[in-house]
Design an enzyme around this catalytic site. Structure first.
Site, PDB file in Angstrom:
ATOM      1  N   TYR A  29       0.820  -1.213   0.000  1.00 44.71           N
ATOM      2  CA  TYR A  29       0.000   0.000   0.000  1.00 44.71           C
ATOM      3  C   TYR A  29       0.856   1.265   0.000  1.00 44.71           C
ATOM      4  O   TYR A  29       1.854   1.364   0.706  1.00 44.71           O
ATOM      5  CB  TYR A  29      -0.904   0.016   1.225  1.00 44.71           C
ATOM      6  CG  TYR A  29      -2.145  -0.837   1.113  1.00 44.71           C
ATOM      7  CD1 TYR A  29      -2.628  -1.275  -0.115  1.00 44.71           C
ATOM      8  CD2 TYR A  29      -2.852  -1.204   2.246  1.00 44.71           C
ATOM      9  CE1 TYR A  29      -3.766  -2.048  -0.209  1.00 44.71           C
ATOM     10  CE2 TYR A  29      -4.001  -1.985   2.160  1.00 44.71           C
ATOM     11  CZ  TYR A  29      -4.452  -2.407   0.921  1.00 44.71           C
ATOM     12  OH  TYR A  29      -5.580  -3.171   0.842  1.00 44.71           O
ATOM     13  N   GLU A  30       0.408   2.229  -0.810  1.00 45.99           N
ATOM     14  CA  GLU A  30       1.027   3.566  -0.898  1.00 45.99           C
ATOM     15  C   GLU A  30       2.501   3.516  -1.271  1.00 45.99           C
ATOM     16  O   GLU A  30       3.302   4.327  -0.811  1.00 45.99           O
ATOM     17  CB  GLU A  30       0.845   4.339   0.418  1.00 45.99           C
ATOM     18  CG  GLU A  30      -0.563   4.341   0.951  1.00 45.99           C
ATOM     19  CD  GLU A  30      -1.602   4.763  -0.083  1.00 45.99           C
ATOM     20  OE1 GLU A  30      -1.251   5.503  -1.010  1.00 45.99           O
ATOM     21  OE2 GLU A  30      -2.756   4.342   0.032  1.00 45.99           O
ATOM     22  N   GLY A  31       2.854   2.568  -2.120  1.00 45.93           N
ATOM     23  CA  GLY A  31       4.232   2.479  -2.605  1.00 45.93           C
ATOM     24  C   GLY A  31       4.981   1.339  -1.958  1.00 45.93           C
ATOM     25  O   GLY A  31       5.066   1.257  -0.735  1.00 45.93           O
TER      26      GLY A  31
END
Length: 597
Positions: free
Chosen positions: A439-441
């Site tokens: 998640y988120e990179g």
């Protein structure tokens, strides 16, 4: 004993270590004293334990289904979310002028942590909505704030972020979703987005999608990305949700964890125009989206920490109650069995969890404090605070995602074979937590962000600020006999970070410079957590010297600090050594060598 929160530790962090009452004595959060904060935490704990926790296992076992183009949700998910918004918690950290409660980000994150711990699959819906609403307050027009963000803050509408596409994944430079001008400041969007969390449902009156897309004349690459607000339902003249906006749910992904949070493929403009509105300036969408993503990255680290915490609390309770075996050397089968916690290796695994989880929670809380500090700091100091947070953001997203996942592993191990069954929550927590690596990179992206960009900003000013703060803690600990050796070890570890950073930044070949960026990220994170543990130990010593009650609590803090410095911190030297020597083992290995003939 609660299995979702350790209130004693929260009080220690918020009031003893970070002195939140002093921070709230003046400025935008004035009046948010210990009594008010404790009342908020009491309310959050009550709702989380009553409405979120009881359904965590059943939602994991029977997640949302895709039926007739819609995501069908169990009714209890909507009831839990309504309990959250009815308590005003969806509005807690927003400015009063937009219908918010004006609560500090530090307190809000702590409150939300209880819901993440109880049932992250449900908590995700409002966590993402809050981040989307904050983006609109930062970059949206006054109309977008009043017509959209205000309803999200009130908990009536929800929000998503729509970045990835089937052919692009994390490579946002390759997105192809198009936004064509349609007059009256509107655009028609057409394209496909994947991995969209919290979309496709009918639990709110509307869903506000924040979508990255290209204008017809946009330059290639990331410099040609704009951001658009695309509602699931268009608004009528009264500002209420009306006709469908042709945002089509194509299907749901079936994830290994956090299964109750919908994960969607969405088509825009497939069955007619999907009307959207530009947020911010043309071709600057990525800058705006990262405003949301950076907040979300702190949030992901905190979610990972809370999953680790629940595993720790559960396995601690189990180890205390479960009788099994006898002490080494005690061979009489007629003698009584002892609790698991009496076995040394069980205590090792509990210490490993405690060191990871409470260290990570201190990091998340510290980063939230930096968000708040920027709001009350003098203008001259705001730039430094922003740089410091820039350096810490990839660390706070990644270190908990790795090491609190490892904590979940130890929690399962303490239960033995039972830990791997659905009779206990630990295997679910592990699966839930594993997603936070992505998640988120991803972990690798965060490493490149830290070593390739963040430590280079403003000639390294952000890293210098971080190391200055670490040095100040080292200087304080050096005068405490029980901690002076730890202070010396941490000073040495700071040297490892400096040497590795200098070597990587001096290498002109960027690919070689960043070949071990992920190792740099994790090892630097370990040094940062070492700093926060030394800080906690200092506070624990001071509290003991001041005659504070709960002596065992402070002794446990010092024991966890000892464990971290002796068992974890030395590992950073190996990884930072590889960065320092610009080791090219991975870089020199060719794709052909790894392919199976």
């Amino acid at each position: 004993m609660s299995t979702i929160v350790d209130r004693h530790n929260l009080d220690f962090l918020l009031f003893d270590m970070f002195d939140l009452e002093k921070a709230h004595a003046s400025g935008p959060f004035e009046g948010q004293d210990r009594e008010l904060i404790s009342q908020l935490l009491d309310t959050a704990q009550r709702i989380a334990e009553a409405e979120y926790l009881p359904t965590a296992a059943s939602l994991d076992a029977v997640p949302p289904t895709f039926e007739n183009g819609k995501a069908v949700m169990p009714a209890y998910v909507g009831r839990a979310l309504k309990a959250y918004s009815d308590a005003g918690l969806s509005a807690q950290s927003f400015p009063v002028e937009f219908g918010g409660l004006g609560i500090s980000h530090t307190v809000s994150m702590t409150v939300n942590g209880m819901f993440s711990a109880a049932n992250i699959a449900i908590a995700n819906y409002f966590l993402l909505t809050a981040a989307a609403a904050r983006l609109l307050l930062a970059f949206g027009t006054e109309e977008q704030k009043s017509r959209y963000a205000s309803h999200m803050i009130a908990g009536r509408w929800m929000g998503t972020m729509c970045l990835s596409e089937p052919q692009a994944g994390s490579s946002l430079a390759d997105i192809t979703t198009r936004a064509d001008p349609a007059g009256d400041d509107a655009y028609h969007l057409r394209g496909t987005k994947i991995w969209i969390s919290s979309g496709g449902h009918s639990m709110s009156e509307n869903i506000v999608h924040l979508v990255l897309a290209r204008l017809p004349d946009a330059p290639a690459g990331v410099k040609g990305i704009s951001l658009f607000l695309v509602p699931q339902k268009r608004l009528n003249e009264a500002g209420e949700p009306g006709e469908d906006n042709n945002v089509t749910l194509i299907g749901l992904a079936h994830k290994m964890g956090q299964r109750g949070t919908t994960n969607c493929q969405l088509n825009f403009g497939e069955d007619g125009p999907s009307v959207g509105y530009l947020v911010g300036k043309p071709n600057q969408g990525l800058h705006a989206m990262f405003h949301m993503m950076n907040e979300a990255r702190i949030g992901v680290g905190h979610v990972a920490t809370m999953s680790g915490l629940v595993g720790y609390l559960y396995s601690l309770q189990y180890a205390t109650q479960r009788l099994q075996g006898r002490r080494i050397g005690q061979k009489d089968p007629a003698s009584p069995q002892i609790p698991l916690i009496e076995h040394v290796d069980i205590r090792r695994m509990l210490l490993a969890q405690k060191a990871a989880v409470e260290g990570a929670l201190a990091l998340c809380t510290y980063c939230a404090l930096l968000v708040d500090e920027q709001k009350r700091a003098e203008e001259a100091d705001q730039a430094d605070l922003a740089l410091l947070l820039e350096v810490l953001t990839p660390i706070v997203k990644s270190w908990p995602s790795e090491h609190c996942l490892e904590a979940n592993k130890w929690a399962m191990q303490i239960l033995g074979g039972a830990g791997y069954t659905s009779d206990h929550p630990l295997e679910r927590l592990y699966r839930d937590n594993r997603l936070n690596h992505i998640y988120e990179g991803t972990y690798g992206i965060q490493g490149i962000d830290l070593l390739g960009r963040k430590v280079r900003l403003a000639e390294g000013r952000g890293l210098d600020l971080l190391l200055e703060r670490i040095d100040a803690t080292i200087a304080e600990a050096a005068h405490i006999p029980a901690l002076s050796s730890h202070a010396a070890w941490l000073a040495e570890a700071v040297g490892w970070v400096k040497e590795a950073t200098s070597a990587a930044l001096a290498e002109p070949d960027l690919e070689r410079s960043l070949a071990n960026a992920t190792l740099y990220l994790d090892a630097t994170g370990t040094v940062v957590i070492g700093w926060l543990w030394l800080w906690q130990a200092i506070v624990a010593v001071r509290m003991e010297e001041g005659g504070a009650a709960s002596k065992a609590f402070y002794e446990a803090k010092r024991a966890a600090c000892d464990y971290f410095f002796r068992y974890q911190l030395p590992r950073a030297q190996i990884d930072l050594g590889l960065v320092k020597t610009l080791d090219d083992t991975c870089l020199a290995t060719t794709p052909e060598q790894l392919r199976v003939a």
